[in-house]
Design an enzyme around this catalytic site. Structure first.
Site, PDB file in Angstrom:
ATOM      1  N   LYS A  14      22.328  22.000 -24.901  1.00 57.67           N
ATOM      2  CA  LYS A  14      23.496  22.779 -25.120  1.00 57.67           C
ATOM      3  C   LYS A  14      23.922  22.633 -26.602  1.00 57.67           C
ATOM      4  O   LYS A  14      24.290  23.678 -27.068  1.00 57.67           O
ATOM      5  CB  LYS A  14      24.481  22.322 -24.271  1.00 57.67           C
ATOM      6  CG  LYS A  14      24.200  22.174 -22.911  1.00 57.67           C
ATOM      7  CD  LYS A  14      25.652  22.096 -21.784  1.00 57.67           C
ATOM      8  CE  LYS A  14      25.975  20.472 -21.981  1.00 57.67           C
ATOM      9  NZ  LYS A  14      25.095  19.574 -21.668  1.00 57.67           N
ATOM     10  N   ARG A  89      34.742  20.655 -15.335  1.00 56.63           N
ATOM     11  CA  ARG A  89      33.578  19.796 -14.818  1.00 56.63           C
ATOM     12  C   ARG A  89      33.727  19.794 -13.293  1.00 56.63           C
ATOM     13  O   ARG A  89      32.647  19.313 -12.568  1.00 56.63           O
ATOM     14  CB  ARG A  89      33.842  18.342 -15.076  1.00 56.63           C
ATOM     15  CG  ARG A  89      33.439  18.148 -16.617  1.00 56.63           C
ATOM     16  CD  ARG A  89      33.686  16.490 -16.993  1.00 56.63           C
ATOM     17  NE  ARG A  89      33.378  16.562 -18.492  1.00 56.63           N
ATOM     18  CZ  ARG A  89      32.207  16.197 -18.855  1.00 56.63           C
ATOM     19  NH1 ARG A  89      31.281  15.848 -17.914  1.00 56.63           N
ATOM     20  NH2 ARG A  89      31.934  15.852 -20.028  1.00 56.63           N
ATOM     21  N   ARG A 128      16.591  10.185 -28.365  1.00 62.03           N
ATOM     22  CA  ARG A 128      17.718  10.486 -28.913  1.00 62.03           C
ATOM     23  C   ARG A 128      18.328   9.443 -29.878  1.00 62.03           C
ATOM     24  O   ARG A 128      18.512   8.325 -29.236  1.00 62.03           O
ATOM     25  CB  ARG A 128      18.909  11.220 -27.832  1.00 62.03           C
ATOM     26  CG  ARG A 128      19.989  11.835 -28.893  1.00 62.03           C
ATOM     27  CD  ARG A 128      20.660  12.805 -27.904  1.00 62.03           C
ATOM     28  NE  ARG A 128      21.461  12.228 -26.997  1.00 62.03           N
ATOM     29  CZ  ARG A 128      22.373  12.898 -26.072  1.00 62.03           C
ATOM     30  NH1 ARG A 128      22.587  14.147 -26.198  1.00 62.03           N
ATOM     31  NH2 ARG A 128      22.975  12.135 -25.147  1.00 62.03           N
ATOM     32  N   ARG A 162      22.695   5.299 -28.604  1.00 61.74           N
ATOM     33  CA  ARG A 162      23.664   4.974 -27.476  1.00 61.74           C
ATOM     34  C   ARG A 162      23.251   4.396 -26.224  1.00 61.74           C
ATOM     35  O   ARG A 162      21.887   4.347 -25.731  1.00 61.74           O
ATOM     36  CB  ARG A 162      24.113   6.480 -26.811  1.00 61.74           C
ATOM     37  CG  ARG A 162      25.220   6.883 -27.955  1.00 61.74           C
ATOM     38  CD  ARG A 162      25.751   8.341 -27.445  1.00 61.74           C
ATOM     39  NE  ARG A 162      25.620   8.795 -26.233  1.00 61.74           N
ATOM     40  CZ  ARG A 162      26.091   9.907 -25.674  1.00 61.74           C
ATOM     41  NH1 ARG A 162      26.713  10.671 -26.544  1.00 61.74           N
ATOM     42  NH2 ARG A 162      25.857  10.239 -24.556  1.00 61.74           N
ATOM     43  N   ARG A 173      22.676   8.797 -15.175  1.00 56.69           N
ATOM     44  CA  ARG A 173      23.423   9.912 -15.631  1.00 56.69           C
ATOM     45  C   ARG A 173      23.165  11.331 -15.149  1.00 56.69           C
ATOM     46  O   ARG A 173      24.125  11.992 -14.798  1.00 56.69           O
ATOM     47  CB  ARG A 173      23.185   9.679 -17.129  1.00 56.69           C
ATOM     48  CG  ARG A 173      24.269   8.824 -17.915  1.00 56.69           C
ATOM     49  CD  ARG A 173      23.887   9.007 -19.186  1.00 56.69           C
ATOM     50  NE  ARG A 173      24.409  10.255 -20.034  1.00 56.69           N
ATOM     51  CZ  ARG A 173      23.887  10.640 -21.080  1.00 56.69           C
ATOM     52  NH1 ARG A 173      23.046   9.847 -21.696  1.00 56.69           N
ATOM     53  NH2 ARG A 173      24.593  11.556 -21.580  1.00 56.69           N
TER      54      ARG A 173
END
Length: 218
Positions: A14, A89, A128, A162, A173
């Site tokens: 995104k 959301r 990432r 992270r 997640r």
């Protein structure tokens, strides 16, 4: 005017496609995270209201978040159109936003869902990493810094991963996010706004498909 809501699980791309859309169509990227930080820093009425919940460790109620979005949509840089990221959301939030957008004559023109297989998302997210100084995001597979171990944006050499991008956390997640995304896809499908784009392709191919959808609206 083009007003977009981007849907997709973490790692679907995104952020990358948002940058490409902004470059071509000059839309304003509205991130709820940025909105909260800005409103609290500027001590707006809604920002202070949101801060009162965050400071207590509570979730910010839907109505307050919706007011924050309304406040942001009223700013002059939205005149060319917007990309919505991180809100709504839930169906409740989607309905609240629909009322706001209609009242302000800034209704969504497109909802684009980037679809990517779970194993691809796990691989992407686990690769990432971020700049500790400015928060710029990189990926060992798709987006390394132009100069080795140097942030493109701020020149820092300090990077980190992270906690929620570590492989053991990523799978959970994705399940949580998929549970939230599925009803929204149904909601916008019924309204005739949803377009599904294959996010397994290269970033260039993904944008080409998104661009084909958006160019019809002009």
């Amino acid at each position: 005017m083009i007003n977009i809501f981007l849907l997709g699980l973490p790692g679907a791309g995104k952020g990358t496609v948002s940058e490409q859309i902004v470059d071509k169509y000059h839309l304003t990227h509205i991130s709820t995270g940025d909105m909260f930080r800005e409103a609290m820093a500027n001590e707006t009425k809604v920002g202070l209201e949101a801060k009162s919940y965050i400071d207590k460790g509570d979730l910010v109620p839907d109505e307050v978040t919706a007011k924050l979005v309304e406040e942001r949509l009223g700013q002059p840089d939205i005149n060319e159109g917007y990309i919505l990221d991180g809100f709504p959301r839930t169906i409740v939030q989607a309905e609240l936003f629909e009322d706001i957008a209609k009242r302000m004559n800034k209704q969504l023109t497109n909802v684009i869902s980037l679809e990517v297989k779970e194993e691809t998302l796990i691989r992407r997210l686990s690769a990432r990493f971020m700049c500790k100084k400015c928060g710029a995001t990189y990926n060992k597979i798709t987006k390394m810094p132009k100069v080795k171990e140097t942030c493109d944006r701020c020149g820092s050499h300090d990077f980190y991963q992270r906690e929620d991008d570590k492989p053991e956390v990523v799978q959970n997640r994705l399940k949580v996010n998929e549970k939230m995304n599925a009803p929204l896809k149904d909601f916008y499908q019924k309204k005739g706004l949803l377009t599904v784009v294959d996010g397994e392709q290269t970033p260039e191919e993904v944008f080409k498909n998104v661009d084909a959808v958006l160019s019809k609206k002009q």
